[in-house]
Design a protein around this motif. Sequence first.
Motif, PDB file in Angstrom:
ATOM      1  N   ILE A   1       0.871  -1.167   0.000  1.00 32.53           N
ATOM      2  CA  ILE A   1       0.000   0.000   0.000  1.00 32.53           C
ATOM      3  C   ILE A   1       0.912   1.222   0.000  1.00 32.53           C
ATOM      4  N   GLY A   2       0.976   1.874  -1.119  1.00 29.54           N
ATOM      5  CA  GLY A   2       1.945   2.962  -1.244  1.00 29.54           C
ATOM      6  C   GLY A   2       3.341   2.401  -1.106  1.00 29.54           C
ATOM      7  N   SER A   3       4.146   2.938  -0.208  1.00 31.55           N
ATOM      8  CA  SER A   3       5.506   2.446   0.027  1.00 31.55           C
ATOM      9  C   SER A   3       5.579   1.463   1.187  1.00 31.55           C
ATOM     10  N   VAL A   4       4.426   1.093   1.765  1.00 34.58           N
ATOM     11  CA  VAL A   4       4.386   0.207   2.928  1.00 34.58           C
ATOM     12  C   VAL A   4       4.038  -1.212   2.487  1.00 34.58           C
ATOM     13  N   THR A   5       4.849  -2.166   2.908  1.00 33.25           N
ATOM     14  CA  THR A   5       4.578  -3.570   2.628  1.00 33.25           C
ATOM     15  C   THR A   5       4.099  -4.232   3.904  1.00 33.25           C
ATOM     16  N   ILE A   6       2.921  -4.822   3.840  1.00 36.29           N
ATOM     17  CA  ILE A   6       2.377  -5.512   5.013  1.00 36.29           C
ATOM     18  C   ILE A   6       1.912  -6.897   4.584  1.00 36.29           C
ATOM     19  N   PRO A   7       1.996  -7.870   5.503  1.00 37.56           N
ATOM     20  CA  PRO A   7       1.553  -9.224   5.151  1.00 37.56           C
ATOM     21  C   PRO A   7       0.031  -9.286   5.046  1.00 37.56           C
ATOM     22  N   ARG A  25      -4.968  10.654  -4.705  1.00 34.74           N
ATOM     23  CA  ARG A  25      -3.680  10.828  -4.035  1.00 34.74           C
ATOM     24  C   ARG A  25      -3.832  10.986  -2.514  1.00 34.74           C
ATOM     25  N   ASN A  26      -4.808  11.769  -2.066  1.00 30.91           N
ATOM     26  CA  ASN A  26      -4.995  11.988  -0.629  1.00 30.91           C
ATOM     27  C   ASN A  26      -5.392  10.709   0.093  1.00 30.91           C
ATOM     28  N   GLN A  27      -6.295   9.953  -0.511  1.00 29.89           N
ATOM     29  CA  GLN A  27      -6.716   8.708   0.121  1.00 29.89           C
ATOM     30  C   GLN A  27      -5.601   7.671   0.109  1.00 29.89           C
ATOM     31  N   GLU A  32      -1.777   4.596   3.212  1.00 27.21           N
ATOM     32  CA  GLU A  32      -0.372   4.302   3.492  1.00 27.21           C
ATOM     33  C   GLU A  32      -0.051   4.551   4.969  1.00 27.21           C
ATOM     34  N   GLU A  33      -0.527   5.673   5.506  1.00 25.18           N
ATOM     35  CA  GLU A  33      -0.291   5.979   6.926  1.00 25.18           C
ATOM     36  C   GLU A  33      -1.017   4.988   7.838  1.00 25.18           C
ATOM     37  N   MET A  34      -2.233   4.619   7.463  1.00 29.38           N
ATOM     38  CA  MET A  34      -2.975   3.628   8.252  1.00 29.38           C
ATOM     39  C   MET A  34      -2.264   2.281   8.228  1.00 29.38           C
ATOM     40  N   ALA A  35      -1.777   1.862   7.060  1.00 21.52           N
ATOM     41  CA  ALA A  35      -1.062   0.595   6.942  1.00 21.52           C
ATOM     42  C   ALA A  35       0.223   0.617   7.762  1.00 21.52           C
ATOM     43  N   ARG A  36       0.933   1.752   7.735  1.00 22.02           N
ATOM     44  CA  ARG A  36       2.164   1.879   8.510  1.00 22.02           C
ATOM     45  C   ARG A  36       1.864   1.767  10.008  1.00 22.02           C
ATOM     46  N   SER A  37       0.816   2.446  10.455  1.00 21.96           N
ATOM     47  CA  SER A  37       0.438   2.374  11.872  1.00 21.96           C
ATOM     48  C   SER A  37       0.036   0.965  12.258  1.00 21.96           C
ATOM     49  N   PHE A  38      -0.744   0.305  11.396  1.00 21.15           N
ATOM     50  CA  PHE A  38      -1.162  -1.068  11.663  1.00 21.15           C
ATOM     51  C   PHE A  38       0.049  -1.996  11.741  1.00 21.15           C
ATOM     52  N   LYS A  39       0.975  -1.824  10.813  1.00 16.69           N
ATOM     53  CA  LYS A  39       2.196  -2.646  10.783  1.00 16.69           C
ATOM     54  C   LYS A  39       3.018  -2.459  12.057  1.00 16.69           C
ATOM     55  N   ASP A  40       3.015  -1.227  12.599  1.00 15.46           N
ATOM     56  CA  ASP A  40       3.753  -0.924  13.830  1.00 15.46           C
ATOM     57  C   ASP A  40       3.015  -1.367  15.089  1.00 15.46           C
ATOM     58  N   GLY A  41       1.813  -1.964  14.919  1.00 17.44           N
ATOM     59  CA  GLY A  41       1.064  -2.475  16.066  1.00 17.44           C
ATOM     60  C   GLY A  41       0.160  -1.462  16.740  1.00 17.44           C
ATOM     61  N   CYS A  42      -0.075  -0.335  16.084  1.00 15.18           N
ATOM     62  CA  CYS A  42      -0.943   0.698  16.670  1.00 15.18           C
ATOM     63  C   CYS A  42      -2.406   0.411  16.357  1.00 15.18           C
ATOM     64  N   LYS A  56     -15.544   3.502   4.178  1.00 14.55           N
ATOM     65  CA  LYS A  56     -15.054   3.210   2.833  1.00 14.55           C
ATOM     66  C   LYS A  56     -13.536   3.016   2.844  1.00 14.55           C
ATOM     67  N   VAL A  57     -12.808   3.869   3.559  1.00 12.10           N
ATOM     68  CA  VAL A  57     -11.351   3.769   3.632  1.00 12.10           C
ATOM     69  C   VAL A  57     -10.943   2.513   4.392  1.00 12.10           C
ATOM     70  N   VAL A  58     -11.630   2.224   5.487  1.00 10.55           N
ATOM     71  CA  VAL A  58     -11.325   1.012   6.261  1.00 10.55           C
ATOM     72  C   VAL A  58     -11.621  -0.232   5.425  1.00 10.55           C
ATOM     73  N   ASP A  59     -12.747  -0.240   4.705  1.00 15.06           N
ATOM     74  CA  ASP A  59     -13.063  -1.373   3.839  1.00 15.06           C
ATOM     75  C   ASP A  59     -11.985  -1.578   2.785  1.00 15.06           C
ATOM     76  N   ARG A  60     -11.498  -0.492   2.225  1.00 20.17           N
ATOM     77  CA  ARG A  60     -10.447  -0.592   1.199  1.00 20.17           C
ATOM     78  C   ARG A  60      -9.161  -1.161   1.795  1.00 20.17           C
ATOM     79  N   LEU A  61      -8.774  -0.658   2.976  1.00 16.62           N
ATOM     80  CA  LEU A  61      -7.567  -1.155   3.643  1.00 16.62           C
ATOM     81  C   LEU A  61      -7.699  -2.642   3.951  1.00 16.62           C
ATOM     82  N   LEU A  62      -8.835  -3.042   4.513  1.00 19.88           N
ATOM     83  CA  LEU A  62      -9.034  -4.464   4.836  1.00 19.88           C
ATOM     84  C   LEU A  62      -9.080  -5.318   3.575  1.00 19.88           C
ATOM     85  N   GLY A  63      -9.675  -4.793   2.511  1.00 21.23           N
ATOM     86  CA  GLY A  63      -9.705  -5.534   1.255  1.00 21.23           C
ATOM     87  C   GLY A  63      -8.299  -5.777   0.717  1.00 21.23           C
ATOM     88  N   LEU A  64      -7.451  -4.767   0.777  1.00 22.85           N
ATOM     89  CA  LEU A  64      -6.065  -4.909   0.313  1.00 22.85           C
ATOM     90  C   LEU A  64      -5.271  -5.861   1.196  1.00 22.85           C
TER      91      LEU A  64
END
Length: 104
Positions: A1-7, A25-27, A32-42, A56-64
């Motif tokens: 997701i963007g520059s963040v790689t998450i399993p 671009r904004n979304q 990307e920031e949400m994925a980074r925070s999730f990856k860091d355990g936040c 909608k944004v949470v659904d997209r993140l979970l879908g990815l």
Amino acid sequence: IGSVTIPKLKGDPELIPSTLYFENRNQLHLLEEMARSFKDGCHLLLVGNQGVGKNKVVDRLLGLMEGSREYLLWTKLTKHLQMSPLFSEHCLIRAPCGWQTVER
């Protein structure tokens, strides 16, 4: 997701959201920031007016991430949070040292 790689989370296929989503671009930056925070355990908490696209944004993140969607409902009428992953029900109640999860 963007520059963040998450399993991938390998969630329940029936609960992985698949929704119509138009990226901009904004979304992408937000995802990307949400994925980074999730990856860091936040933990993530999205707050905003009705209809601005929080779900909608949470659904997209979970879908990815192939993650199952669980709902956390916070009502003004109760003194606790109700958490329901579609098939079971939990409560978060105020405890002396913070919040405690109790299954109903």
